[in-house]
Design a protein around this motif. Sequence first.
Motif, PDB file in Angstrom:
ATOM      1  N   ALA A  49       0.834  -1.206   0.000  1.00  0.00           N
ATOM      2  CA  ALA A  49       0.000   0.000   0.000  1.00  0.00           C
ATOM      3  C   ALA A  49       0.864   1.250   0.000  1.00  0.00           C
ATOM      4  CB  ALA A  49      -0.937  -0.008   1.205  1.00  0.00           C
ATOM      5  N   THR A  50       1.968   1.233   0.750  1.00  0.00           N
ATOM      6  CA  THR A  50       2.812   2.437   0.756  1.00  0.00           C
ATOM      7  C   THR A  50       3.494   2.640  -0.583  1.00  0.00           C
ATOM      8  OG1 THR A  50       4.851   1.399   1.500  1.00  0.00           O
ATOM      9  CG2 THR A  50       3.304   2.107   3.203  1.00  0.00           C
ATOM     10  N   GLY A  94       1.882   2.524  -3.180  1.00  0.00           N
ATOM     11  CA  GLY A  94       0.849   3.117  -4.021  1.00  0.00           C
ATOM     12  C   GLY A  94      -0.154   2.136  -4.580  1.00  0.00           C
ATOM     13  N   ALA A 116       2.857   7.164   6.919  1.00  0.00           N
ATOM     14  CA  ALA A 116       2.534   6.301   5.790  1.00  0.00           C
ATOM     15  C   ALA A 116       1.111   5.761   5.867  1.00  0.00           C
ATOM     16  CB  ALA A 116       3.519   5.144   5.724  1.00  0.00           C
ATOM     17  N   PRO A 139      -3.295   4.403   2.982  1.00  0.00           N
ATOM     18  CA  PRO A 139      -1.872   4.491   2.618  1.00  0.00           C
ATOM     19  C   PRO A 139      -1.644   4.637   1.121  1.00  0.00           C
ATOM     20  CG  PRO A 139      -2.243   2.634   4.097  1.00  0.00           C
ATOM     21  CD  PRO A 139      -3.575   3.230   3.818  1.00  0.00           C
ATOM     22  N   HIS A 140      -2.390   3.869   0.320  1.00  0.00           N
ATOM     23  CA  HIS A 140      -2.070   3.859  -1.103  1.00  0.00           C
ATOM     24  C   HIS A 140      -2.392   5.182  -1.772  1.00  0.00           C
ATOM     25  CE1 HIS A 140      -6.274   3.557  -2.509  1.00  0.00           C
ATOM     26  NE2 HIS A 140      -6.462   2.944  -1.367  1.00  0.00           N
ATOM     27  N   VAL A 188       2.936   8.608  -0.149  1.00  0.00           N
ATOM     28  CA  VAL A 188       4.048   8.484   0.802  1.00  0.00           C
ATOM     29  C   VAL A 188       4.607   7.074   0.660  1.00  0.00           C
ATOM     30  CG1 VAL A 188       4.686   8.499   3.232  1.00  0.00           C
ATOM     31  CG2 VAL A 188       2.927  10.073   2.401  1.00  0.00           C
ATOM     32  N   ALA A 189       5.868   6.964   0.266  1.00  0.00           N
ATOM     33  CA  ALA A 189       6.464   5.632   0.166  1.00  0.00           C
ATOM     34  C   ALA A 189       7.365   5.382   1.354  1.00  0.00           C
ATOM     35  CB  ALA A 189       7.259   5.482  -1.122  1.00  0.00           C
ATOM     36  N   LEU A 190       7.374   4.164   1.819  1.00  0.00           N
ATOM     37  CA  LEU A 190       8.105   3.824   3.032  1.00  0.00           C
ATOM     38  C   LEU A 190       9.114   2.720   2.756  1.00  0.00           C
ATOM     39  CD1 LEU A 190       8.390   3.799   6.188  1.00  0.00           C
ATOM     40  CD2 LEU A 190       6.538   2.141   6.208  1.00  0.00           C
TER      41      LEU A 190
END
Lengths: 240, 272, 272, 355, 355
Positions: free
Chosen positions: B174-175, B177, E44, E70-71, E75-77
């Motif tokens: 999910a992070t 995207g 995130a 989150p999606h 913000v990418a983690l």
Amino acid sequence: GGTTAAGGSASSSASSGGSLTVFAAASLTATFTELGHDFEAAHPGSKVNFNFGGSSDLVSQLQNGAPADVFASADQANMTKATSAGLAAGTPQIFATNVLEIAVPPSNPAGIHTFQDLTKPGVRLVVCAQQVPCGSATQKAAKAAGLTLKPVSEEQSVTDVLGKVISGDADAGLVYVTDVKGAGGKVSGVTFPGSSSAVNSYPIAALKASKNASLAQEFVDFVRGSQGQKVLGDAGFGAP
Amino acid sequence: MPASAHPERRGYSGLPRWIYIPATLGVLFVLVPLVGMLARVDWLNFIPLITSDSSLAALRLSLETALASTAACLVLGVPMALVLARGPVRGRRWLRALVLLPLVLPPVVGGLALLYTFGRLGLVGRWLDVVGVQLAFTTLAVVMAQTFVSLPFLVVSLEGALRTAGGRYEAIAATLGATPTHVFWRVTLPLVVPGLASGLVLSFARSLGEFGATLTFAGSLEGVTRTLPLEVYLQREVDPDAAVALALVLVVVAAVVVGVAYGRRLAGAVSA
Amino acid sequence: MPASAHPERRGYSGLPRWIYIPATLGVLFVLVPLVGMLARVDWLNFIPLITSDSSLAALRLSLETALASTAACLVLGVPMALVLARGPVRGRRWLRALVLLPLVLPPVVGGLALLYTFGRLGLVGRWLDVVGVQLAFTTLAVVMAQTFVSLPFLVVSLEGALRTAGGRYEAIAATLGATPTHVFWRVTLPLVVPGLASGLVLSFARSLGEFGATLTFAGSLEGVTRTLPLEVYLQREVDPDAAVALALVLVVVAAVVVGVAYGRRLAGAVSA
Amino acid sequence: MSFRLEAAIGERGFDTAFEVHDGETVAVLGPNGAGKSTLFALAAGLLRADSGRAVLDGRILFDDRAWVPPHARGVALLAQEPLLFPHLNVVENVAFGPRAGGASRHDARGAAERWLGEVDALALADRRPAQLSGGQAQRVAIARALAAVPQLLLLDEPFAALDVAAAPALRRLLRRVLAKRTAVIITHEALDAHMLADRVVVLEGGRVVEEGPTAELLERPRSRFAAGLAGLNFLQGRTTAPGRLRVEGLGDVFGVERPEADAALAGEDAVAVFRPADVSIYRPSEVPHGSPRNAWRAIVEELEPRGPQVRVHAATPRATIVADLTPAAAAELDLGPGSAVVLVAKAAAVAVYSA
Amino acid sequence: MSFRLEAAIGERGFDTAFEVHDGETVAVLGPNGAGKSTLFALAAGLLRADSGRAVLDGRILFDDRAWVPPHARGVALLAQEPLLFPHLNVVENVAFGPRAGGASRHDARGAAERWLGEVDALALADRRPAQLSGGQAQRVAIARALAAVPQLLLLDEPFAALDVAAAPALRRLLRRVLAKRTAVIITHEALDAHMLADRVVVLEGGRVVEEGPTAELLERPRSRFAAGLAGLNFLQGRTTAPGRLRVEGLGDVFGVERPEADAALAGEDAVAVFRPADVSIYRPSEVPHGSPRNAWRAIVEELEPRGPQVRVHAATPRATIVADLTPAAAAELDLGPGSAVVLVAKAAAVAVYSA
Ligand SMILES: Nc1ncnc2c1ncn2[C@@H]1O[C@H](COP(=O)(O)OP(=O)(O)OP(=O)(O)O)[C@@H](O)[C@H]1O
Ligand SMILES: Nc1ncnc2c1ncn2[C@@H]1O[C@H](COP(=O)(O)OP(=O)(O)OP(=O)(O)O)[C@@H](O)[C@H]1O
Ligand SMILES: [Mg+2]
Ligand SMILES: [Mg+2]
């Protein structure tokens, strides 16, 4: 396509004039399958489909709208349920009878020769439960003989009783004459005089819901006619 | 974990030795009766029976309906398992208990329940009847009966696998995207392949062996609703040994279908 | 993975929204027939039936035998699942196929197989008979029949969970000096609690609902071998609606047993 | 308690012979994918070699025929990931080894609490692993490995994820603990090797490329990797005269032979090693003349701030050389990526010795 | 693309306000368990706060009512563990972000290969994560996070597990990439902060204890943690006169006010900061006299070899002070744990400024 498959078999029978759905007790599987072929031969262009099952199952299905033309029950109680639910067209008619017999393994390990022998200590007897037709017949026979049976198991159906005798786990079982006959050499039968006190009758009826009432009635008549009686008689059934 | 989900050939698998004792006993307990059956079958006599039209029709019907109901279990059961394993907590226990119920229902009673619901006079069936749709006693009814009894097997076993797998990869996806739908197809499903395979095998097998509910709800009409177990049941009225021979056909076919699907494709997807 | 096996209350659980559509359909498909059943039951009439001696005896016997056979499944099935999931690779596919067979065997045929094996003239039974042990018509036979049909459910679902869990923690435990037996009890089993719970629920439910194999192998005698499903069947001969009411008792009892065991204890062991 | 292992795994290109003496601590260094963790997995019994053998304290751990399972080896492994048992709380995790070794519940708990205290994680005793931060989990994993009291202790990057206060404290703890034990430690930091190890082994591509006593190896590295680890510039070539090295692309490099190092004979393979701080940078037009020195034309690739200094990476035809400057000097030279410069290193600061 | 977050989680004792400006890179430092990863999880969307709000580029990510999943946050983690998808191979892992963002299979693969090349992992493209070493997996995870091209990039200890050759190369890569992006990086190394971050935030116990431009903060730390990170000795007290600090247990500490730092007024809380290299050690009998200096009695706790030097930890009544000596000096003083010594620091080397 499933929706039309069975519904169609009943509804289209009227137009094609040849298709019948017969609900018959499972114990009639062998004889009725044969009768079906005979009937088709005697009525060119006709087709008989069978739905075999426990008589009480079949009644439930009929009550819930199963499309059928003929119902053949293994006992009168279930046929009564069908008639009181207004399913039968006309009065059901008896087409066969059956009496009990003692089935023992071929070697007859417990030495069963009379009905009394069933109460010998150590004899592992298997009977039908009283809720099913063969069970009530068993009770009647025991009562007539003035004996109390002590079975190790009260089975759901004759087939289950027979299975225990064939496997050798039971020393004796009470089943119908036709079952002993049908089992070939796997069991031997021991007849007993009191068996006539508990005769089981098989009623048959055409159904109101039938879309092909005349052919349904013809099938009923065919079963009760000479050709039908011969097949049933060969299988060990008694005349009505 | 999934990283080494499949034990490496050269890796360590520390099974205690004694575990082979109960495992062997278990295998024997399953195996010996099968051998006992095989020993009873007089194949020469039964080959004609097994290859008879009615047997083949029943076998075909069995395979078709079992596949169809397994597909139905997949479509309905995977979402159910996901919601049970990961969905909002409230009411989860009740939902799970509900879903388990068909599991304990004797199949014939399950069939009655279906008949009371989808039969011509049933709760739903009477409305369907109005629009001319009749379900009971059709091949579709067979599929429905099989789905009804098999669904919980898929749901319960998949839920267990989903909980064991946890949700960390989903969170990472999910992070990056990925929408929940993308995550579902590309992460969740592939990760639980072993659990899903187990669940599908269980429900396929349960469908294939299904008898009571089918007989009650769909009846036993040759070519339409008489699956192989029903044929076996009828055959037993005539000759129990022949019934056993027929059942063995079912077993062999199932073993082949399952062995091929499970052993190669599904299990392989992770270990490869 | 297990670290977050249980989704945190405050954590992220990204289920696609559309997943609730098939999930709801699935729940309805299970739920509506149960409601259909309930609607048919005339409780006032059936309370005497349900509380009759024979019903209560059958219920007791059912619970006892189902628990016993679940225990047997645990003892035999956990080792089988472990060997399947982690044991030497050779022959694993065949072993798995074998174990799956009882799954597809129509229960009645399974009962026949048991009869042919453990019956008085059976492969094993004839030797037991020599030492005076007869299994048929005993409560033990009921347990055996239930175990025979339920075992694959435990094995298959647990194997799936074991594969999903992988073996990394076991390896680490071994390097800390833990023998395989210690690892088995203290690491492997606790880690697959969710999968084990699923498996146990499945086999308990399957045992509780078991009918065909029991009837064929063990017979049906009140208090000894007549479990509730058998009682339901007999009742059905007299009055199908009464049989449904009786079956509901089974369902409720099962839901309570399963709900309590699964919902609290087992599932809780990991999430707590 | 000496340990010796020779093993090959074709699939991973691993083929290493490795030894630890009784009571010794060896540091294993090497680039990512060099086979360090593979070596540990082989020693711990989590992986089987294609061929080879391992002997611990006279006992064969594995060879062509025998294979002792992990739990019976007396080898404890701190893996690269903490892998705390998720179903046990922190103190139970640490007590796992003692319990497995047969200690009573009470004794095991006591030992666990002692080790948790040592790693400053006693306050976490009742937490579940899922409730720990990365560094907290790592500390607990260290305590768990130490509590197992094995004959051979293998630590795979024990200081990963630790904060700047915890890492020195744990380094001192390990220094104390390892002094009495036979141990191997994988690390990417020269400091760990300095503080903890008696000897260093450098793995590259599954093979040992260099080994020796820690101080010696890090002061006189013979591999580019070890030089990088020690933070030194490194040139390879052939000696033409004592203290002189012909390096392709750079011509002759002038240096001094270290008296304690092996003198390099003419024509031999040798290396030149020097500190970034000893490299000065000039504009091409302003190169000074004077004492023996090396001057190489180079192009600045990159400038990195490094605390109070600036590190300049400059590409020569042969290798990238790094130089540390003060920010003021860098500003004065007006350096930026692409600037043409001359790097100057005094011969006295360049050590030359045989490779 | 500015980012602002204020959030509290009671259960974890977390209560932080945090901000990143457009295009800025912020380093988050702090001890283990300080709440750094918690901060990232909140940003995130993997964790919900008890209360608070976050805004990215004008969009509310969460507040009391709203919550963006989150999606959809952009913000990418990069998490503290690599967490590569085990069912995808390396290139598919890296292509995951672009694919999820709607790129065609071909484009996503191209992007993935480009990023894999950047982290020097292209050779691993077809492997499964289970076949990677720890450092290889970390590199792939970095490539995967970078390939997602988010509005805000969060990197949790990106250089953990990387070897000494890979870490500087990746540091330079990130330096290049982050220059154009808005990013936050968690690290335990001052060097990372120096090289990558415009600003540093120090978290301790879930709260921000210090923040400021990187160079300033690391040169004049105001918290013990930051001082430790910068490798400096740190004393806290109250000023008594300009450049003079009263420290409990140590008496007056003499230092100099740094012209560029805030002058400390008398009676104010202030700190004294000095390098270990500026501390000399004497036997108690041999303390020299002379220019303004500090002399503290202390007991040696430990000696650590540190490359070419020895680090001495000595306990004063107030704090442990570290001093770096040459091995020769240490040997001459015959130092060992328990030795009574006097630590001397020239006033000119001690910076005093308000806390
Ligand atoms: N399960 C596996 N199957 C095949 N190859 C593997 C497997 N695990 C690791 N490798 C490969 O073996 C080589 C050695 O890996 P290893 O994990 O020992 O490296 P390492 O020295 O520990 O590196 P790092 O510093 O990154 O942890 C690497 O090339 C790696 O890709
Ligand atoms: N799932 C959880 N449940 C409860 N508390 C948690 C959980 N995860 C972390 N914590 C606690 O919250 C605090 C902050 O943890 P966090 O992971 O943010 O620390 P961190 O700054 O990232 O540390 P590190 O440098 O060790 O990674 C710690 O005290 C930790 O123990
Ligand atoms: Mg490694
Ligand atoms: Mg963290």
